[in-house]
Design a protein around this motif. Sequence first.
Motif, PDB file in Angstrom:
ATOM      1  N   ALA A  77      41.877  38.770  55.988  1.00  0.00           N
ATOM      2  CA  ALA A  77      43.063  37.830  56.349  1.00  0.00           C
ATOM      3  C   ALA A  77      43.879  39.238  55.803  1.00  0.00           C
ATOM      4  CB  ALA A  77      43.077  36.731  56.231  1.00  0.00           C
ATOM      5  N   LEU A  78      44.099  39.582  54.638  1.00  0.00           N
ATOM      6  CA  LEU A  78      44.804  40.410  53.977  1.00  0.00           C
ATOM      7  C   LEU A  78      45.012  42.200  54.413  1.00  0.00           C
ATOM      8  CD1 LEU A  78      44.944  38.570  50.301  1.00  0.00           C
ATOM      9  CD2 LEU A  78      46.620  38.692  52.175  1.00  0.00           C
ATOM     10  N   ALA A  79      43.356  42.199  55.092  1.00  0.00           N
ATOM     11  CA  ALA A  79      42.994  43.899  55.442  1.00  0.00           C
ATOM     12  C   ALA A  79      42.702  43.630  57.177  1.00  0.00           C
ATOM     13  CB  ALA A  79      42.570  44.784  54.604  1.00  0.00           C
ATOM     14  N   LEU A  80      43.598  43.202  57.728  1.00  0.00           N
ATOM     15  CA  LEU A  80      42.963  43.309  59.154  1.00  0.00           C
ATOM     16  C   LEU A  80      42.840  44.599  59.560  1.00  0.00           C
ATOM     17  CD1 LEU A  80      45.672  40.300  60.631  1.00  0.00           C
ATOM     18  CD2 LEU A  80      43.305  40.042  60.315  1.00  0.00           C
ATOM     19  N   PRO A  81      41.276  44.509  60.596  1.00  0.00           N
ATOM     20  CA  PRO A  81      41.494  45.939  61.238  1.00  0.00           C
ATOM     21  C   PRO A  81      41.988  46.336  62.327  1.00  0.00           C
ATOM     22  CG  PRO A  81      39.683  43.642  61.330  1.00  0.00           C
ATOM     23  CD  PRO A  81      40.748  43.366  60.665  1.00  0.00           C
ATOM     24  N   PHE A  82      42.937  45.582  62.406  1.00  0.00           N
ATOM     25  CA  PHE A  82      43.576  46.482  63.879  1.00  0.00           C
ATOM     26  C   PHE A  82      44.973  47.031  64.027  1.00  0.00           C
ATOM     27  CE2 PHE A  82      41.792  41.868  63.639  1.00  0.00           C
ATOM     28  CZ  PHE A  82      40.820  42.041  64.568  1.00  0.00           C
ATOM     29  N   PRO A  83      45.373  47.733  64.495  1.00  0.00           N
ATOM     30  CA  PRO A  83      46.684  48.259  64.765  1.00  0.00           C
ATOM     31  C   PRO A  83      47.717  47.434  64.812  1.00  0.00           C
ATOM     32  CG  PRO A  83      44.960  49.553  66.529  1.00  0.00           C
ATOM     33  CD  PRO A  83      44.724  47.907  65.784  1.00  0.00           C
ATOM     34  N   ASP A  84      48.885  47.799  64.553  1.00  0.00           N
ATOM     35  CA  ASP A  84      49.718  47.142  64.735  1.00  0.00           C
ATOM     36  C   ASP A  84      50.507  47.145  66.086  1.00  0.00           C
ATOM     37  OD1 ASP A  84      50.603  48.190  62.084  1.00  0.00           O
ATOM     38  OD2 ASP A  84      52.264  49.185  62.917  1.00  0.00           O
ATOM     39  N   ASP A  85      50.675  45.647  66.558  1.00  0.00           N
ATOM     40  CA  ASP A  85      50.876  44.686  67.891  1.00  0.00           C
ATOM     41  C   ASP A  85      50.140  45.060  68.767  1.00  0.00           C
ATOM     42  OD1 ASP A  85      53.561  44.820  66.683  1.00  0.00           O
ATOM     43  OD2 ASP A  85      53.986  47.657  67.805  1.00  0.00           O
ATOM     44  N   SER A  86      49.155  44.355  67.725  1.00  0.00           N
ATOM     45  CA  SER A  86      47.446  44.795  68.775  1.00  0.00           C
ATOM     46  C   SER A  86      47.755  43.498  69.218  1.00  0.00           C
ATOM     47  CB  SER A  86      46.438  44.569  68.108  1.00  0.00           C
ATOM     48  OG  SER A  86      45.978  45.496  67.185  1.00  0.00           O
ATOM     49  N   PHE A  87      48.477  41.738  69.128  1.00  0.00           N
ATOM     50  CA  PHE A  87      48.379  40.818  69.724  1.00  0.00           C
ATOM     51  C   PHE A  87      49.590  40.091  70.590  1.00  0.00           C
ATOM     52  CE2 PHE A  87      44.546  41.125  66.728  1.00  0.00           C
ATOM     53  CZ  PHE A  87      43.428  40.702  67.484  1.00  0.00           C
ATOM     54  N   ASP A  88      48.860  39.379  71.505  1.00  0.00           N
ATOM     55  CA  ASP A  88      49.715  39.157  71.686  1.00  0.00           C
ATOM     56  C   ASP A  88      50.736  37.359  71.169  1.00  0.00           C
ATOM     57  OD1 ASP A  88      50.575  40.313  74.198  1.00  0.00           O
ATOM     58  OD2 ASP A  88      48.244  39.893  74.724  1.00  0.00           O
ATOM     59  N   VAL A  89      49.337  36.500  70.751  1.00  0.00           N
ATOM     60  CA  VAL A  89      49.454  36.182  70.229  1.00  0.00           C
ATOM     61  C   VAL A  89      48.136  35.635  68.331  1.00  0.00           C
ATOM     62  CG1 VAL A  89      48.569  33.151  70.763  1.00  0.00           C
ATOM     63  CG2 VAL A  89      49.311  34.240  72.088  1.00  0.00           C
ATOM     64  N   VAL A  90      49.123  34.666  67.874  1.00  0.00           N
ATOM     65  CA  VAL A  90      48.080  34.889  66.479  1.00  0.00           C
ATOM     66  C   VAL A  90      48.760  33.661  65.913  1.00  0.00           C
ATOM     67  CG1 VAL A  90      47.989  35.967  64.344  1.00  0.00           C
ATOM     68  CG2 VAL A  90      48.704  37.165  65.431  1.00  0.00           C
TER      69      VAL A  90
END
Length: 244
Positions: A77-90
């Motif tokens: 959770a402290l190093a998420l393997p996703f680019p910036d602005d990847s999700f609409d909902v968390v």
Amino acid sequence: MLTVDFSRFPLAPGDRVLDLGCGAGRHAFECYRRGAQVVALDRNADEIREVAKWFAAMEEAGEAPAGATATAMEGDALALPFPDDSFDVVIISEVMEHIPDDKGVLAEMVRVLRPGGRIAVTVPRYGPEKVCWALSDAYHEVEGGHIRIYRGDELLTKMRAAGLKPYGTHHAHGLHSPYWWLKCAFGVDNDQALPVKAYHKLLVWDIMKKPLATRVAEQALNPLIGKSFVAYATKPHLPEAAAK
């Protein structure tokens, strides 16, 4: 048993959803059923394997609409393997009380959430949680256990400091607080104590049957002893200072 109330946290088909610290996957499954493109992430490899199996079973049973996708993956959770602005909902449910660097987790969630996106955070509520801690050290003094108790205003302050704009809160699972008080009083690993067994049967009956009596009772109890505090927020399109 959902902690997030999707009538207050609208989800559209096709939304990209991250269920962070998904555990057994209850919120991820609901998002999948609603047509979202779901990523369920947790550090526990065993739970991720089980969630992946359930996603496959749901797909085979036709429980998710066309266009919905679901992926279960192990991650930090402290190093998420996703680019910036990847999700609409968390969604992060009953996780932050376990993590020493809660500000770091909030920063990562904000990073991967698109501007205008929505986030739901749930944590154990201060009052009921204090009772559990007072009744039992074993309830929280375990590896990976709860390391802090949030007050609602403290959580909202941290969310605002991370760049989020809270828009609503509520409490959930009022029927569950007495169960955990009994567990703590009789021993958190003592499932055979008669009061604990009896109350557990009540909760299972409530979850399976959803009778009107317990629905009304929980609605009345939630503001008083709801086990969870739930906060909803959006990520502004511009930093607050720039918007001003």
